[in-house]
Design a protein around this motif. Structure first.
Motif, PDB file in Angstrom:
ATOM      1  N   LEU A  36      -6.529   3.523  -4.543  1.00  0.00           N
ATOM      2  CA  LEU A  36      -6.377   3.849  -3.123  1.00  0.00           C
ATOM      3  C   LEU A  36      -7.673   4.383  -2.521  1.00  0.00           C
ATOM      4  O   LEU A  36      -8.001   4.065  -1.375  1.00  0.00           O
ATOM      5  CB  LEU A  36      -5.256   4.854  -2.929  1.00  0.00           C
ATOM      6  CG  LEU A  36      -3.850   4.265  -2.955  1.00  0.00           C
ATOM      7  CD1 LEU A  36      -2.815   5.352  -2.737  1.00  0.00           C
ATOM      8  CD2 LEU A  36      -3.676   3.191  -1.901  1.00  0.00           C
ATOM      9  N   ARG A  37      -8.426   5.173  -3.269  1.00  0.00           N
ATOM     10  CA  ARG A  37      -9.721   5.653  -2.760  1.00  0.00           C
ATOM     11  C   ARG A  37     -10.679   4.493  -2.539  1.00  0.00           C
ATOM     12  O   ARG A  37     -11.373   4.429  -1.523  1.00  0.00           O
ATOM     13  CB  ARG A  37     -10.347   6.652  -3.730  1.00  0.00           C
ATOM     14  CG  ARG A  37      -9.736   8.013  -3.664  1.00  0.00           C
ATOM     15  CD  ARG A  37     -10.473   8.974  -4.556  1.00  0.00           C
ATOM     16  NE  ARG A  37      -9.812  10.271  -4.546  1.00  0.00           N
ATOM     17  CZ  ARG A  37     -10.229  11.307  -5.248  1.00  0.00           C
ATOM     18  NH1 ARG A  37     -11.296  11.209  -6.013  1.00  0.00           N
ATOM     19  NH2 ARG A  37      -9.583  12.450  -5.190  1.00  0.00           N
ATOM     20  N   PHE A  56       0.826  -1.206   0.000  1.00  0.00           N
ATOM     21  CA  PHE A  56       0.000   0.000   0.000  1.00  0.00           C
ATOM     22  C   PHE A  56       0.863   1.260   0.000  1.00  0.00           C
ATOM     23  O   PHE A  56       0.464   2.281  -0.565  1.00  0.00           O
ATOM     24  CB  PHE A  56      -0.977  -0.003   1.167  1.00  0.00           C
ATOM     25  CG  PHE A  56      -2.083  -1.005   0.995  1.00  0.00           C
ATOM     26  CD1 PHE A  56      -2.830  -1.028  -0.163  1.00  0.00           C
ATOM     27  CD2 PHE A  56      -2.372  -1.926   1.981  1.00  0.00           C
ATOM     28  CE1 PHE A  56      -3.847  -1.951  -0.347  1.00  0.00           C
ATOM     29  CE2 PHE A  56      -3.389  -2.851   1.819  1.00  0.00           C
ATOM     30  CZ  PHE A  56      -4.124  -2.872   0.654  1.00  0.00           C
ATOM     31  N   ALA A 104       0.310   6.794  -6.492  1.00  0.00           N
ATOM     32  CA  ALA A 104      -0.846   7.699  -6.481  1.00  0.00           C
ATOM     33  C   ALA A 104      -0.441   9.162  -6.504  1.00  0.00           C
ATOM     34  O   ALA A 104      -1.269  10.022  -6.807  1.00  0.00           O
ATOM     35  CB  ALA A 104      -1.719   7.422  -5.264  1.00  0.00           C
ATOM     36  N   THR A 163      -9.853   1.349  -1.990  1.00  0.00           N
ATOM     37  CA  THR A 163      -9.344   0.562  -0.870  1.00  0.00           C
ATOM     38  C   THR A 163      -9.675   1.235   0.457  1.00  0.00           C
ATOM     39  O   THR A 163     -10.110   0.571   1.404  1.00  0.00           O
ATOM     40  CB  THR A 163      -7.822   0.372  -1.002  1.00  0.00           C
ATOM     41  OG1 THR A 163      -7.545  -0.225  -2.263  1.00  0.00           O
ATOM     42  CG2 THR A 163      -7.270  -0.485   0.105  1.00  0.00           C
ATOM     43  N   LYS A 164      -9.477   2.542   0.521  1.00  0.00           N
ATOM     44  CA  LYS A 164      -9.781   3.260   1.759  1.00  0.00           C
ATOM     45  C   LYS A 164     -11.260   3.148   2.102  1.00  0.00           C
ATOM     46  O   LYS A 164     -11.623   2.943   3.268  1.00  0.00           O
ATOM     47  CB  LYS A 164      -9.387   4.730   1.610  1.00  0.00           C
ATOM     48  CG  LYS A 164      -9.615   5.541   2.858  1.00  0.00           C
ATOM     49  CD  LYS A 164      -9.182   6.975   2.668  1.00  0.00           C
ATOM     50  CE  LYS A 164      -9.455   7.788   3.914  1.00  0.00           C
ATOM     51  NZ  LYS A 164      -9.098   9.193   3.739  1.00  0.00           N
ATOM     52  N   GLN A 207      -4.575   6.484  -7.757  1.00  0.00           N
ATOM     53  CA  GLN A 207      -5.395   7.281  -6.848  1.00  0.00           C
ATOM     54  C   GLN A 207      -6.781   6.677  -6.698  1.00  0.00           C
ATOM     55  O   GLN A 207      -7.320   6.604  -5.590  1.00  0.00           O
ATOM     56  CB  GLN A 207      -5.499   8.726  -7.361  1.00  0.00           C
ATOM     57  CG  GLN A 207      -4.187   9.474  -7.320  1.00  0.00           C
ATOM     58  CD  GLN A 207      -4.239  10.789  -8.059  1.00  0.00           C
ATOM     59  OE1 GLN A 207      -5.265  11.187  -8.591  1.00  0.00           O
ATOM     60  NE2 GLN A 207      -3.105  11.481  -8.102  1.00  0.00           N
ATOM     61  N   MET A 262       1.715   1.732  -3.556  1.00  0.00           N
ATOM     62  CA  MET A 262       0.557   2.273  -4.261  1.00  0.00           C
ATOM     63  C   MET A 262       0.404   3.772  -3.965  1.00  0.00           C
ATOM     64  O   MET A 262       0.018   4.545  -4.844  1.00  0.00           O
ATOM     65  CB  MET A 262      -0.717   1.530  -3.858  1.00  0.00           C
ATOM     66  CG  MET A 262      -0.806   0.123  -4.388  1.00  0.00           C
ATOM     67  SD  MET A 262      -0.902   0.048  -6.175  1.00  0.00           S
ATOM     68  CE  MET A 262      -2.454   0.839  -6.470  1.00  0.00           C
ATOM     69  N   ALA A 263       0.689   4.174  -2.735  1.00  0.00           N
ATOM     70  CA  ALA A 263       0.618   5.595  -2.388  1.00  0.00           C
ATOM     71  C   ALA A 263       1.667   6.396  -3.155  1.00  0.00           C
ATOM     72  O   ALA A 263       1.412   7.537  -3.565  1.00  0.00           O
ATOM     73  CB  ALA A 263       0.792   5.782  -0.885  1.00  0.00           C
TER      74      ALA A 263
END
Length: 147
Positions: A92-93, A75, A82, A95-96, A89, A78-79
């Motif tokens: 990640l959104r 992760f 992103a 996933t969050k 991005q 991935m950040a």
């Protein structure tokens, strides 16, 4: 949720709404403006970000089978991606959002009670099986068994 008045005749925003507005940044590159203005520099910036993110994600994948925090490192990679790529991005959104939903479901009293009962049942079964093994074979370790 706060639905009271803030004294100005307007309805006050809830804290969750304010956090959602701040969390939803516009999609796109976070490179400095001077990098974005020059096409060659921006492309090399993107290549660099991709390579660094790929190295971090690769290390995370390796940590899935080796000791280390594999998913956390994946992760983090991935950040890194992103910061430059819209697809990362969006991932990640998503996933969050899913992690937040799972956390909310886990805090539900019915789900917590069910999880506690299942954990207790699983530990009881493991204890009974270990007790049976010790009763049947004693404390002999597999590498100490004589043929």
């Amino acid at each position: 949720m706060n639905t009271g008045s803030d004294g100005t005749g307007k309805v006050a925003l809830a804290a969750d709404d304010a956090e959602d507005e701040q969390a939803e940044r516009p999609l796109g590159s976070r490179a400095p403006a001077y990098v974005q203005r020059r096409k060659v520099l921006h492309l090399s910036w993107q290549v660099g970000v991709f390579i660094v993110g790929l190295a971090v994600v690769g290390a995370g994948v390796a940590m899935l089978v080796l000791p280390g925090p594999g998913w956390l490192v994946i992760f983090a990679g991935m950040a890194i991606w992103a910061t430059e790529f819209v697809w990362a991005q969006l991932v990640l959104r998503w996933t969050k959002r899913k992690v937040t939903e799972a956390a909310q479901r886990a805090l539900d009293p019915k789900v917590r009670r069910r999880n506690m009962i299942l954990t207790g049942l699983g530990l009881t079964i493991i204890g009974v099986l270990m007790g049976y093994y010790l009763w049947k074979y004693g404390l002999a370790m597999p590498w100490d068994v004589e043929w």
